[in-house]
Motif scaffolding. Structure first.
Motif, PDB file in Angstrom:
ATOM      1  N   ASP A   1      13.254   2.506  70.551  1.00  0.00           N
ATOM      2  CA  ASP A   1      12.378   3.197  71.227  1.00  0.00           C
ATOM      3  C   ASP A   1      11.182   2.167  71.552  1.00  0.00           C
ATOM      4  O   ASP A   1      10.035   2.445  72.502  1.00  0.00           O
ATOM      5  CB  ASP A   1      11.609   4.202  70.539  1.00  0.00           C
ATOM      6  N   VAL A   2      11.182   0.863  71.040  1.00  0.00           N
ATOM      7  CA  VAL A   2      10.270  -0.136  71.295  1.00  0.00           C
ATOM      8  C   VAL A   2      10.473  -0.383  73.121  1.00  0.00           C
ATOM      9  O   VAL A   2       9.363  -0.472  73.761  1.00  0.00           O
ATOM     10  CB  VAL A   2      10.650  -1.467  70.625  1.00  0.00           C
ATOM     11  N   GLU A   3      11.568  -0.717  73.609  1.00  0.00           N
ATOM     12  CA  GLU A   3      11.930  -0.609  75.019  1.00  0.00           C
ATOM     13  C   GLU A   3      11.087   0.338  75.723  1.00  0.00           C
ATOM     14  O   GLU A   3      10.310   0.083  76.902  1.00  0.00           O
ATOM     15  CB  GLU A   3      13.194  -1.080  75.459  1.00  0.00           C
ATOM     16  N   THR A   4      11.452   1.466  75.183  1.00  0.00           N
ATOM     17  CA  THR A   4      10.852   2.656  76.052  1.00  0.00           C
ATOM     18  C   THR A   4       9.411   2.759  76.083  1.00  0.00           C
ATOM     19  O   THR A   4       8.705   2.780  77.022  1.00  0.00           O
ATOM     20  CB  THR A   4      11.328   4.069  75.429  1.00  0.00           C
ATOM     21  N   ARG A   5       8.774   2.596  74.924  1.00  0.00           N
ATOM     22  CA  ARG A   5       7.373   2.479  74.807  1.00  0.00           C
ATOM     23  C   ARG A   5       6.579   1.429  75.691  1.00  0.00           C
ATOM     24  O   ARG A   5       5.592   1.753  76.365  1.00  0.00           O
ATOM     25  CB  ARG A   5       6.794   2.432  73.498  1.00  0.00           C
ATOM     26  N   LEU A   6       7.507   0.115  75.708  1.00  0.00           N
ATOM     27  CA  LEU A   6       6.730  -0.780  76.629  1.00  0.00           C
ATOM     28  C   LEU A   6       6.719  -0.303  77.733  1.00  0.00           C
ATOM     29  O   LEU A   6       5.915  -0.962  78.839  1.00  0.00           O
ATOM     30  CB  LEU A   6       7.626  -2.083  76.178  1.00  0.00           C
ATOM     31  N   PHE A   7       7.704  -0.040  78.249  1.00  0.00           N
ATOM     32  CA  PHE A   7       8.183   0.286  79.805  1.00  0.00           C
ATOM     33  C   PHE A   7       7.116   1.341  80.457  1.00  0.00           C
ATOM     34  O   PHE A   7       6.299   1.417  81.286  1.00  0.00           O
ATOM     35  CB  PHE A   7       9.439   0.837  80.153  1.00  0.00           C
ATOM     36  N   GLU A   8       6.709   2.282  79.149  1.00  0.00           N
ATOM     37  CA  GLU A   8       5.658   3.326  79.653  1.00  0.00           C
ATOM     38  C   GLU A   8       4.280   2.599  79.828  1.00  0.00           C
ATOM     39  O   GLU A   8       3.556   2.904  80.444  1.00  0.00           O
ATOM     40  CB  GLU A   8       5.835   4.370  78.531  1.00  0.00           C
TER      41      GLU A   8
ATOM     42  N   LEU B   1       3.830  -0.319  80.482  1.00  0.00           N
ATOM     43  CA  LEU B   1       3.703  -1.331  81.780  1.00  0.00           C
ATOM     44  C   LEU B   1       3.764  -0.641  83.230  1.00  0.00           C
ATOM     45  O   LEU B   1       3.772  -1.273  84.150  1.00  0.00           O
ATOM     46  CB  LEU B   1       4.643  -2.357  81.744  1.00  0.00           C
ATOM     47  N   GLY B   2       4.433   0.815  82.969  1.00  0.00           N
ATOM     48  CA  GLY B   2       4.291   1.510  84.138  1.00  0.00           C
ATOM     49  C   GLY B   2       5.641   1.297  85.024  1.00  0.00           C
ATOM     50  O   GLY B   2       5.668   1.183  86.295  1.00  0.00           O
ATOM     51  N   LEU B   3       6.628   0.827  84.319  1.00  0.00           N
ATOM     52  CA  LEU B   3       7.846   0.475  85.017  1.00  0.00           C
ATOM     53  C   LEU B   3       9.053   1.598  84.767  1.00  0.00           C
ATOM     54  O   LEU B   3      10.092   1.368  85.104  1.00  0.00           O
ATOM     55  CB  LEU B   3       8.539  -0.772  83.997  1.00  0.00           C
ATOM     56  N   SER B   4       8.594   2.794  84.634  1.00  0.00           N
ATOM     57  CA  SER B   4       9.588   3.913  84.470  1.00  0.00           C
ATOM     58  C   SER B   4      10.063   4.192  85.962  1.00  0.00           C
ATOM     59  O   SER B   4      11.398   4.316  85.818  1.00  0.00           O
ATOM     60  CB  SER B   4       8.951   5.004  83.970  1.00  0.00           C
ATOM     61  N   GLU B   5       9.103   4.078  87.030  1.00  0.00           N
ATOM     62  CA  GLU B   5       9.757   4.288  88.205  1.00  0.00           C
ATOM     63  C   GLU B   5      10.683   3.186  88.823  1.00  0.00           C
ATOM     64  O   GLU B   5      11.579   3.406  89.379  1.00  0.00           O
ATOM     65  CB  GLU B   5       8.541   4.231  89.222  1.00  0.00           C
ATOM     66  N   VAL B   6      10.420   1.990  88.267  1.00  0.00           N
ATOM     67  CA  VAL B   6      11.359   0.818  88.698  1.00  0.00           C
ATOM     68  C   VAL B   6      12.755   1.091  88.105  1.00  0.00           C
ATOM     69  O   VAL B   6      13.956   0.947  88.798  1.00  0.00           O
ATOM     70  CB  VAL B   6      10.804  -0.265  88.119  1.00  0.00           C
ATOM     71  N   GLU B   7      12.721   1.475  86.788  1.00  0.00           N
ATOM     72  CA  GLU B   7      14.116   1.956  86.452  1.00  0.00           C
ATOM     73  C   GLU B   7      14.764   2.871  86.911  1.00  0.00           C
ATOM     74  O   GLU B   7      15.915   3.063  87.215  1.00  0.00           O
ATOM     75  CB  GLU B   7      14.072   2.349  84.612  1.00  0.00           C
TER      76      GLU B   7
ATOM     77  N   ALA C   1      16.422  -6.849  83.471  1.00  0.00           N
ATOM     78  CA  ALA C   1      17.066  -7.555  82.396  1.00  0.00           C
ATOM     79  C   ALA C   1      15.816  -8.427  81.827  1.00  0.00           C
ATOM     80  O   ALA C   1      15.937  -8.769  80.525  1.00  0.00           O
ATOM     81  CB  ALA C   1      18.115  -8.430  83.101  1.00  0.00           C
ATOM     82  N   CYS C   2      15.179  -9.040  82.886  1.00  0.00           N
ATOM     83  CA  CYS C   2      13.899  -9.861  82.281  1.00  0.00           C
ATOM     84  C   CYS C   2      13.037  -9.287  81.344  1.00  0.00           C
ATOM     85  O   CYS C   2      12.457  -9.755  80.366  1.00  0.00           O
ATOM     86  CB  CYS C   2      13.308 -10.602  83.313  1.00  0.00           C
ATOM     87  N   ILE C   3      12.719  -7.934  81.993  1.00  0.00           N
ATOM     88  CA  ILE C   3      11.589  -7.277  81.445  1.00  0.00           C
ATOM     89  C   ILE C   3      12.216  -6.815  79.990  1.00  0.00           C
ATOM     90  O   ILE C   3      11.367  -6.661  78.741  1.00  0.00           O
ATOM     91  CB  ILE C   3      11.378  -5.992  81.965  1.00  0.00           C
ATOM     92  N   ALA C   4      13.458  -6.509  79.945  1.00  0.00           N
ATOM     93  CA  ALA C   4      14.067  -5.942  78.435  1.00  0.00           C
ATOM     94  C   ALA C   4      14.056  -7.295  77.481  1.00  0.00           C
ATOM     95  O   ALA C   4      13.778  -6.928  76.337  1.00  0.00           O
ATOM     96  CB  ALA C   4      15.660  -5.442  78.643  1.00  0.00           C
ATOM     97  N   LEU C   5      14.346  -8.330  78.166  1.00  0.00           N
ATOM     98  CA  LEU C   5      14.491  -9.741  77.187  1.00  0.00           C
ATOM     99  C   LEU C   5      13.058  -9.812  76.516  1.00  0.00           C
ATOM    100  O   LEU C   5      12.784 -10.289  75.695  1.00  0.00           O
ATOM    101  CB  LEU C   5      14.984 -10.793  78.076  1.00  0.00           C
ATOM    102  N   LEU C   6      11.999  -9.735  77.557  1.00  0.00           N
ATOM    103  CA  LEU C   6      10.471  -9.663  77.176  1.00  0.00           C
ATOM    104  C   LEU C   6      10.215  -8.893  75.951  1.00  0.00           C
ATOM    105  O   LEU C   6       9.583  -9.243  75.143  1.00  0.00           O
ATOM    106  CB  LEU C   6       9.660  -9.601  78.391  1.00  0.00           C
ATOM    107  N   VAL C   7      10.803  -7.670  76.218  1.00  0.00           N
ATOM    108  CA  VAL C   7      10.449  -6.725  75.099  1.00  0.00           C
ATOM    109  C   VAL C   7      11.148  -6.992  73.819  1.00  0.00           C
ATOM    110  O   VAL C   7      10.324  -7.182  72.724  1.00  0.00           O
ATOM    111  CB  VAL C   7      10.913  -5.405  75.694  1.00  0.00           C
ATOM    112  N   VAL C   8      12.265  -7.549  73.997  1.00  0.00           N
ATOM    113  CA  VAL C   8      12.999  -8.119  72.522  1.00  0.00           C
ATOM    114  C   VAL C   8      12.218  -9.073  72.195  1.00  0.00           C
ATOM    115  O   VAL C   8      12.032  -9.316  70.875  1.00  0.00           O
ATOM    116  CB  VAL C   8      14.577  -8.394  72.757  1.00  0.00           C
TER     117      VAL C   8
END
Length: 285
Positions: free
Chosen positions: A64-71, A73-79, A115-122
């Protein structure tokens, strides 16, 4: 070489690697490292050990760390734009087909962005966990360093007292030394102290180990007197706050003859005549 070994084992190099030293202390460590290869190698070993510790204790972040970070950063629409492809709409209008493959490139770039965003989150989560681990390691090192300093202080105190006992034992076996035991007076009845007077060279020593005198403030210190034919003669000042307390036995001024010795509390630097209402201890020869 013993001093260099003690410096390496003092814990200051660990604090330097953790960044907990002042700029002046860090500069001193760097100067030591430039002069001694042993110090430089020890610093490198500490850095490598901490890096290995962090890697071995890394904790994988929860899903859930990735999901919270996307929220955040406002990237839900990009996904959604990337993962959900709109259904093709068939119309009668003529379609323009791009032959340069730009659509595929855009999709590839979108996937790469995700992929870059996911890597940044991790990476961010891993760094956060590593930071917590390093803080815990820092606390442990600081605690061990404090315990080490306390132990060193205890050893130093025991060595100090042992040295005084050895010296007193040697003096007791010698017939040249007279031991004057001074008892507390009206100003401080519970006080006590010992003075050693050499009958041959007339030197006088005071015993810091067996000394029990009332505490003095910053404006006063002790003064030793010898009673010669009924008149007090100053043998110098001393105090537990000065540099002399690094020795168990401290040499005072010599006196050719004396019927008694006494200690009074005087202003810093001593007095010409003793302050009798602050007579602390006194003993006859």
């Amino acid at each position: 070489m013993e001093n260099l070994k003690a410096y390496i084992e003092s814990g200051v190099l660990e604090l330097y690697v953790l960044g907990d030293l002042s700029p002046e202390e860090a500069l001193q460590v760097e100067e030591m490292a430039s002069q001694y290869p042993e110090v430089r190698d020890e610093i490198a070993a500490i850095e490598l050990a901490m890096e290995q510790y962090a890697m071995q204790n890394a904790v994988e972040p929860s899903a859930d760390v990735e999901t919270r970070l996307f929220e955040k950063l406002g990237l839900s629409e990009v996904e959604e734009n990337v993962n959900v492809q709109p259904e093709p709409i068939y119309t009668e209008e003529p379609r323009i087909i791009r032959l340069d493959g730009s659509d595929a490139k855009v999709r590839t770039l979108r996937y790469a962005l995700v992929a870059c965003i996911a890597l940044l989150v991790v990476s961010t989560a891993a760094l956060f966990i590593t930071y917590n681990k390093l803080n815990a390691a820092h606390d442990q090192i600081a605690s061990l360093n404090l315990d080490k300093q306390k132990f060193a202080g205890l050893v130093s105190k025991l060595e100090f007292e042992n040295q005084g006992l050895d010296n007193m034992a040697a003096m007791a076996d010698s017939k040249e030394w007279a031991t004057i035991r001074m008892a507390g007076q009206a100003f401080s009845p519970s006080s006590k102290m010992k003075v050693y007077w050499n009958k041959k060279d007339k030197s006088v020593l005071i015993n810091y180990v067996a000394m029990d005198l009332p505490k003095t403030d910053a404006a006063h210190q002790y003064q030793l007197w010898a009673l010669v034919n009924g008149k007090p003669v100053s043998l110098g000042v001393f105090g537990k706050t000065d540099s002399t307390n690094n020795e168990a036995l401290v040499k005072m001024q010599a006196i050719q003859e004396a019927q008694a010795f006494a200690v009074t509390i005087e202003p810093m630097g001593g007095s010409v005549n003793p302050t009798m209402d602050k007579l602390t201890v006194m003993g006859g020869v």
